[in-house]
Every structure is written in structure tokens, then in C-alpha cells.
Write a protein that holds these residues in place. Structure first.
Motif, PDB file in Angstrom:
ATOM      1  N   UNK A 182      44.674  62.410  -9.425  1.00 24.54           N
ATOM      2  CA  UNK A 182      44.617  62.496  -8.199  1.00 24.54           C
ATOM      3  C   UNK A 182      45.949  62.898  -7.799  1.00 24.54           C
ATOM      4  N   UNK A 183      46.515  62.274  -8.251  1.00 21.55           N
ATOM      5  CA  UNK A 183      48.201  63.092  -7.894  1.00 21.55           C
ATOM      6  C   UNK A 183      48.089  64.193  -8.320  1.00 21.55           C
ATOM      7  N   UNK A 184      47.752  64.871  -9.212  1.00 17.02           N
ATOM      8  CA  UNK A 184      48.572  66.064  -9.443  1.00 17.02           C
ATOM      9  C   UNK A 184      47.130  66.801  -8.748  1.00 17.02           C
ATOM     10  N   UNK A 185      45.750  67.134  -8.654  1.00 18.73           N
ATOM     11  CA  UNK A 185      45.311  67.476  -7.752  1.00 18.73           C
ATOM     12  C   UNK A 185      46.150  67.179  -6.424  1.00 18.73           C
ATOM     13  N   UNK A 186      46.347  66.477  -5.896  1.00 24.58           N
ATOM     14  CA  UNK A 186      47.160  66.798  -4.181  1.00 24.58           C
ATOM     15  C   UNK A 186      47.469  67.022  -4.025  1.00 24.58           C
ATOM     16  N   UNK A 187      49.140  66.662  -5.033  1.00 20.44           N
ATOM     17  CA  UNK A 187      50.554  67.620  -5.476  1.00 20.44           C
ATOM     18  C   UNK A 187      49.668  68.956  -4.916  1.00 20.44           C
ATOM     19  N   UNK A 188      49.258  69.485  -6.225  1.00 23.66           N
ATOM     20  CA  UNK A 188      48.598  71.124  -6.269  1.00 23.66           C
ATOM     21  C   UNK A 188      48.045  71.803  -4.891  1.00 23.66           C
ATOM     22  N   UNK A 189      47.691  70.888  -4.122  1.00 26.67           N
ATOM     23  CA  UNK A 189      46.703  71.664  -3.331  1.00 26.67           C
ATOM     24  C   UNK A 189      47.627  71.760  -2.454  1.00 26.67           C
ATOM     25  N   UNK A 190      49.019  70.387  -1.959  1.00 22.93           N
ATOM     26  CA  UNK A 190      49.824  70.822  -1.230  1.00 22.93           C
ATOM     27  C   UNK A 190      51.162  72.078  -1.622  1.00 22.93           C
ATOM     28  N   UNK A 191      51.063  71.844  -3.119  1.00 26.94           N
ATOM     29  CA  UNK A 191      51.983  73.109  -3.395  1.00 26.94           C
ATOM     30  C   UNK A 191      51.561  74.684  -2.835  1.00 26.94           C
TER      31      UNK A 191
END
Length: 613
Positions: A152-161
């Protein structure tokens, strides 16, 4: 083991967790998702607030963003607290039932497997791996939390990056124009992929080392656990003091504990190297991406608030990738322990399972017969019984006598079908006992073994072998077994707990009293066959004779078998079977057997009689 097998075992492990503690995995997944999402509330909204300030938006707009941030944080905190409490409850429940599948298997497996030391070693290995290293089902719980949170952290991070890779700029980048080339994005993605591959490789090496050290840790843990238990058991206190065994146990416990510390020290040393390599790799990648973001911000590619968003997201991306890879590697390694666990619980029965019902007869007209039966214990070449042919007639009182190791107890184990004959067969009313439903066949026996066991339950529950007790029946059988006077002195009667393992009001009973309770338990069952397998061996001959004579009076029309190596205790029986070196060598009444001066009975009788003269 193939990847497909590992996935199958892991999926089965999750099913087992759901069966043991329904709701556990759903709670863990919900809490992990919330834990992954919560930091991004502040990352994203902080960026919006900074951008609003920089752009000179109205106070009301800024205040609305602040209020939304506080509201979402409070909501997430309350929800997290509730899920944490629920998760703690499920964790507690899991550890209460964690050993249930193993214990259920031991209760269900064939008795010959229960007596096999290798089976107990395998069970202990599973328990040690679980308790010492969290391998098996507990590892699935912990890895799930890390996997969900990491993914989940990877998905949320990539979406904000994603907006950090914009190709627009407001200031000429000059020599830094390559930052705005599509190849820069490819390079960043390649570096992230390379870092993931490196982390995966390092984690696999780390897990391999960890499992290698675990093989050293398991036997040491078993030793330390055994000696710690022997030091803490209250009923071993007398021997500990008289023979100073506490010093030996303490020394062995300390040696095992030192070995554990040494092994753990080596493990920590190797683990530190791998953790350092992972940390360096992740730090270098993060530094490069930070520089990438900072330079693009310098050339006006995005607002100042987005820098906070990207820096925070980059930090979570690194920790998310690390958590994801580590837990995938742990799940991969954990499959070996799951295989060991399911090899134990799936262990097939070697005993043929019959289906015929045992006829319920009010007249107890049951006849058992051994037909040329021979038997060897598993792993042994020597026969414990050889060519035994013997018929137990209805209502008969038969005594089985002989030296220790002559095959008396082995005969009872075969009679009760705890083992099956190596050769020959045993019949009940002319039908091979292997054809009967196993539980129904066992129901016709009430046995008091020489190593009988009472439990730290209430007196009545020990007699009834059940939580539900027919109190009138239990009191009657205790009276018949000679325990009535002692029971009347107990303040709680049938509800008196035996021993002090779980209740400070528990009663410590003597060996003779325990034997009487065991006799009452055999009577309570009202089985047509009663067997006493030297349960009174610790008593003097006169006391043993009194118990056998009394028991002979109260068994009524049941068929009774009395086993003893003391001939004087069983002379009241009209039928005496004499065993020697695994063979039935004589059979008859006391007077008939004693008249044969060349027989084994005559030899044993006169060898023992000198002590009673």
C-alpha cells in the motif's frame, strides 16, 4: 520445493489461520491498510497547505485544509486504536489455540505413532521453530501486516510521486536539461528496479543464513526449555532437594542458554551486515531521487509545497519497497516450516479402520480370542509375543502372570488394538477386530494401565473422564473402589480439584489413592471387559491382593483380566495364564499349575514365596 508448492502451502496456512481464529486476517489487513494510508494524509495535505500559503489563498481556504487534516488524523487515530485492540484480542486468542492442530493430531493418530520418539521430536521441532523464531503460522500473521503495509505504501507513494516526472519548467535548466528527457524517467525507474532486485537478493541471503542458524538454535532451545521446566515444576521439588538435582539442572540450563546466546550473537553479526547493505542501497537511491526532485523544483517544475509531498513520498517508497521484499522473502523461507507442520498434521493412519458396529449386548456375551498371534514393536527385530493362542471366555476371571518383559502388557495393547499383530489375528465373537469401528471396539474395554494417568481436573471429572458427571454413579464407583472415606473428608466432594497445577485448593493424593480413583474410572465406564495391568505394582503384596480381591467382587458378570508379576495376588482366579519370554507357556488354576514342579509357575511361585514366609 517449487514456487507453486510454496504458494499452495502459504495459501493453506492462511486457511488454517481463518479456521483457528476467524476475523484475525481481516483485522490485520484493515489495520495494515490504515497504517499505510495515515502518513499520506499529512504528506498530501501539508503540500496543499504550503502551496495555498505560497499562492496567497484566503484564510478561510487555508483553515478548511487545516481542519480537514486534523479531522482525518483524528478519525484515522480512533479507527487505528479500535483495530489495534481488536487485533490484540485476536493475537491473544491465536496463541491460546496455536498448538491445537498438533495436539488434535496426536490424539487422533495411531497409538504406535504416539509411542514413536521421532514423532515427538518432529512435534517439538515445529513448536520450537514457532516459539523461538515465529516460523509457521505466526510468520504468516506478521508477514501479512508487512506485505499489506509495504504494498500500500508503494502504491500511495508512486501515485503522489507521478507529478514529479513532469517535463515542463519555468526557468531554463541549461546543462541540466537531461532532467526533462524521457530517458531520465527511464533511468530513475531502472535504478528503483535495480535497488529492488538488490534488496531481494540480500534478503534471500539473509534468510538463508537465518535458517541455517535456526537449525543450531532448535536443539539448544529444546534443552534449555526442558531444564527450565524441571527447575520450575513444584512436584519435582523433593527429588531436586534430596539429590541436589537443582544444581545439575541449573548448570545444564546455563550451558544451553550460553549456547543460544552464542548462536544468536553470530546471527546478529551476519544480520547486521545484510541490514547495512540494504540501508546503503536504499539511501543511495533515495539521495539520487531527492537530488532529482530538488533540481526540478529549482527550475520551477512544480510548487514549493510539492517538494514536501515528494520528499515524504520518497521516504515511504523506500521503506515500503524494503518491507515488501523482506516479507516476500520471509514467506518464501517460511514455506519449509509450513511443510513440516502439514507433514505432521497430515500424517496418515497406518492402522486399518473398520466400519462394523460392535453389537450392544445386555448379557455381555462377548468372546475374544487370539489366533496364533505374534508381534514385534516397530523398529525391532525381536518378537515381544510369539505364537499366542488364547481365548477369553464370557464372565471369566483370568490372571496373567510372568516376569517383567514377558509380554503381559504387550498382550493387553494388542487386545485393546493399540497395536495390530505382526502375524495372526484377534477376533471378537469370531470376527477379526480390525473390521470393527475402532472407537466402538475401544468402548467395550475399561483398562487401568500400570502407568495410568490422572489429571488436574475435579475428582468427579477424573472418574467420568468427561466434563459432565453423573454424580450418583461417580460416588458409587468411588465407594466400590475403596475411596469413599477419603472422598467424604474432601470439603468439595466430587468437585475437589486434584493436584495444585491450576488451583491452590487442589488436593495432593497418595499413590494408593490415585490407584483407587483409576479403578473407579474403569468401573464408571461400565465396559464388558475390565483389565487391570499391574496398576498396583508399587503396593506391597498384601495391599495388592486386597485390591484385586475387592475388584473381583464388584466387576459382576463382566470379563476381567488381572495382570501381575506377583503370583500371590492373583491366586483367587480359576484361570491363570503364565507368560515367559513372549510366549504363553502354561495355563490353569493355581493348584494345577503348582502341581507341575517342572513348570514356570512353580519356579516363580517358590522364588517369590520365600519373601512371604
Amino acid at each position: 520445493m517449487t514456487l507453486k508448492e510454496k504458494i499452495r502451502l502459504t495459501a493453506r496456512g492462511y486457511r488454517s489461520l481463518h479456521e483457528l481464529v476467524p476475523g484475525l486476517m481481516l483485522t490485520i489487513c484493515s489495520r495494515a491498510l490504515l497504517a499505510a494510508f495515515s502518513p499520506f494524509i499529512n504528506i498530501f495535505l501539508s503540500a496543499l497547505i504550503i502551496n495555498a500559503l505560497a499562492q496567497g489563498q484566503s484564510f478561510q481556504q487555508i483553515l478548511s485544509l487545516i481542519f480537514l487534516t486534523v479531522l482525518l488524523n483524528v478519525g484515522a487515530s480512533l479507527l487505528s486504536s479500535g483495530l489495534s485492540r481488536r487485533q490484540s484480542f485476536f493475537f491473544y486468542k491465536f496463541w491460546l489455540v496455536a498448538e491445537q492442530p498438533l495436539n488434535e493430531k496426536v490424539q487422533q493418530m495411531d497409538y504406535e505413532l504416539v509411542e514413536n520418539p521421532e514423532i515427538h521430536l518432529k512435534k517439538q521441532q515445529i513448536i520450537t521453530l514457532r516459539n523461538a523464531n515465529g516460523l509457521g503460522l505466526p510468520r504468516l500473521i506478521w508477514c501479512t501486516e508487512g506485505l499489506i503495509q509495504g504494498a500500500a505504501s508503494v502504491i500511495f507513494s508512486v501515485s503522489l510521486l507521478s507529478t514529479a516526472f513532469t517535463l515542463s519548467y519555468s526557468t531554463d535548466p541549461g546543462g541540466w536539461s537531461f532532467l526533462y528527457s524521457p530517458w531520465s524517467i527511464v533511468l530513475i525507474i531502472a535504478l528503483i528496479a535495480l535497488n529492488i532486485m538488490l534488496n531481494t537478493f540480500i534478503t534471500k541471503k539473509s534468510i538463508k543464513k537465518f535458517m541455517a542458524f535456526s537449525s543450531e538454535f532448535v536443539p539448544l532451545s529444546r534443552l534449555s526449555g526442558y531444564y527450565f521446566q524441571s527447575l520450575s515444576q513444584y512436584n519435582a521439588g523433593k527429588d531436586m532437594r534430596i539429590y541436589a538435582l537443582n544444581q545439575i539442572s541449573l548448570k545444564e540450563f546455563q550451558n544451553a542458554f550460553l549456547g543460544i546466546n552464542k548462536t544468536m550473537g553470530k546471527l546478529c553479526k551476519f544480520q547486521a551486515r545484510y541490514d547495512s547493505a540494504v540501508a546503503v542501497s536504499s539511501t543511495v537511491l533515495s539521495g539520487l531521487i531527492y537530488a532529482f526532485v530538488a533540481l526540478k523544483a529549482l527550475f520551477g517544475s512544480f510548487a514549493v509545497g510539492n517538494i514536501v509531498q515528494y520528499v515524504g513520498s520518497l521516504s515511504k517508497l523506500g521503506s515500503g519497497v524494503t518491507s515488501l521484499m523482506n516479507n516476500l522473502a520471509l514467506l518464501n523461507a517460511n514455506a519449509d516450516t509450513l511443510r513440516l507442520f502439514y507433514e505432521f498434521t497430515d500424517m496418515p493412519s497406518v492402522k486399518y479402520q473398520g466400519t462394523l458396529p460392535v453389537e450392544k449386548r445386555n448379557d455381555n456375551e462377548y468372546e475374544l480370542e487370539f489366533h496364533n498371534v505374534s508381534f514385534r514393536y516397530p523398529g525391532s527385530d525381536a518378537y515381544a509375543l510369539k505364537n499366542l493362542s488364547l481365548k477369553l471366555r464370557v464372565g471369566q476371571r483370568m490372571a496373567v502372570v510372568g516376569m517383567n518383559g514377558s509380554g503381559k502388557t504387550t498382550m493387553i495393547k494388542l487386545l485393546c488394538r493399540l497395536y495390530d499383530p505382526t502375524e495372526g489375528r484377534i477376533t471378537l465373537n469370531g470376527i477379526d477386530i480390525r473390521k470393527y469401528d475402532y472407537s466402538e471396539y475401544l468402548s467395550i474395554f475399561g483398562v487401568v494401565f500400570q502407568d495410568f494417568k490422572l489429571f488436574s481436573f475435579e475428582l468427579g471429572q477424573n472418574v467420568a473422564a468427561s466434563v459432565e458427571v453423573d454424580e450418583g454413579k461417580a460416588e458409587h464407583t468411588l465407594q466400590e473402589a475403596g475411596f469413599g472415606v477419603r472422598m467424604s473428608a474432601m470439603a468439595k466432594g466430587l468437585h475437589t480439584p486434584l493436584y495444585k497445577d491450576f488451583d491452590e485448593d487442589g488436593v495432593e493424593i497418595s499413590g494408593g489413592e490415585a490407584q483407587k480413583i483409576a479403578l473407579a474410572r474403569a468401573l464408571y465406564k461400565e465396559a464388558p471387559f475390565i483389565v487391570l495391568d499391574e496398576p498396583t505394582a508399587a503396593l506391597d503384596p498384601i495391599s495388592e491382593y486386597e485390591i484385586y480381591t475387592r475388584f473381583n467382587e464388584i466387576v459382576g458378570d463382566k470379563t476381567a483380566v488381572f495382570i501381575s508379576h506377583r503370583l500371590s495376588s492373583c491366586r483367587f482366579c480359576d484361570d491363570i495364564a503364565v507368560f515367559n519370554k513372549g510366549e504363553l507357556v502354561q495355563r490353569g488354576s493355581h493348584d494345577v499349575l503348582l502341581a507341575d514342579e517342572k513348570g514356570k509357575y512353580y519356579e516363580l511361585w517358590h522364588a517369590q514365596a520365600q519373601y512371604y514366609t
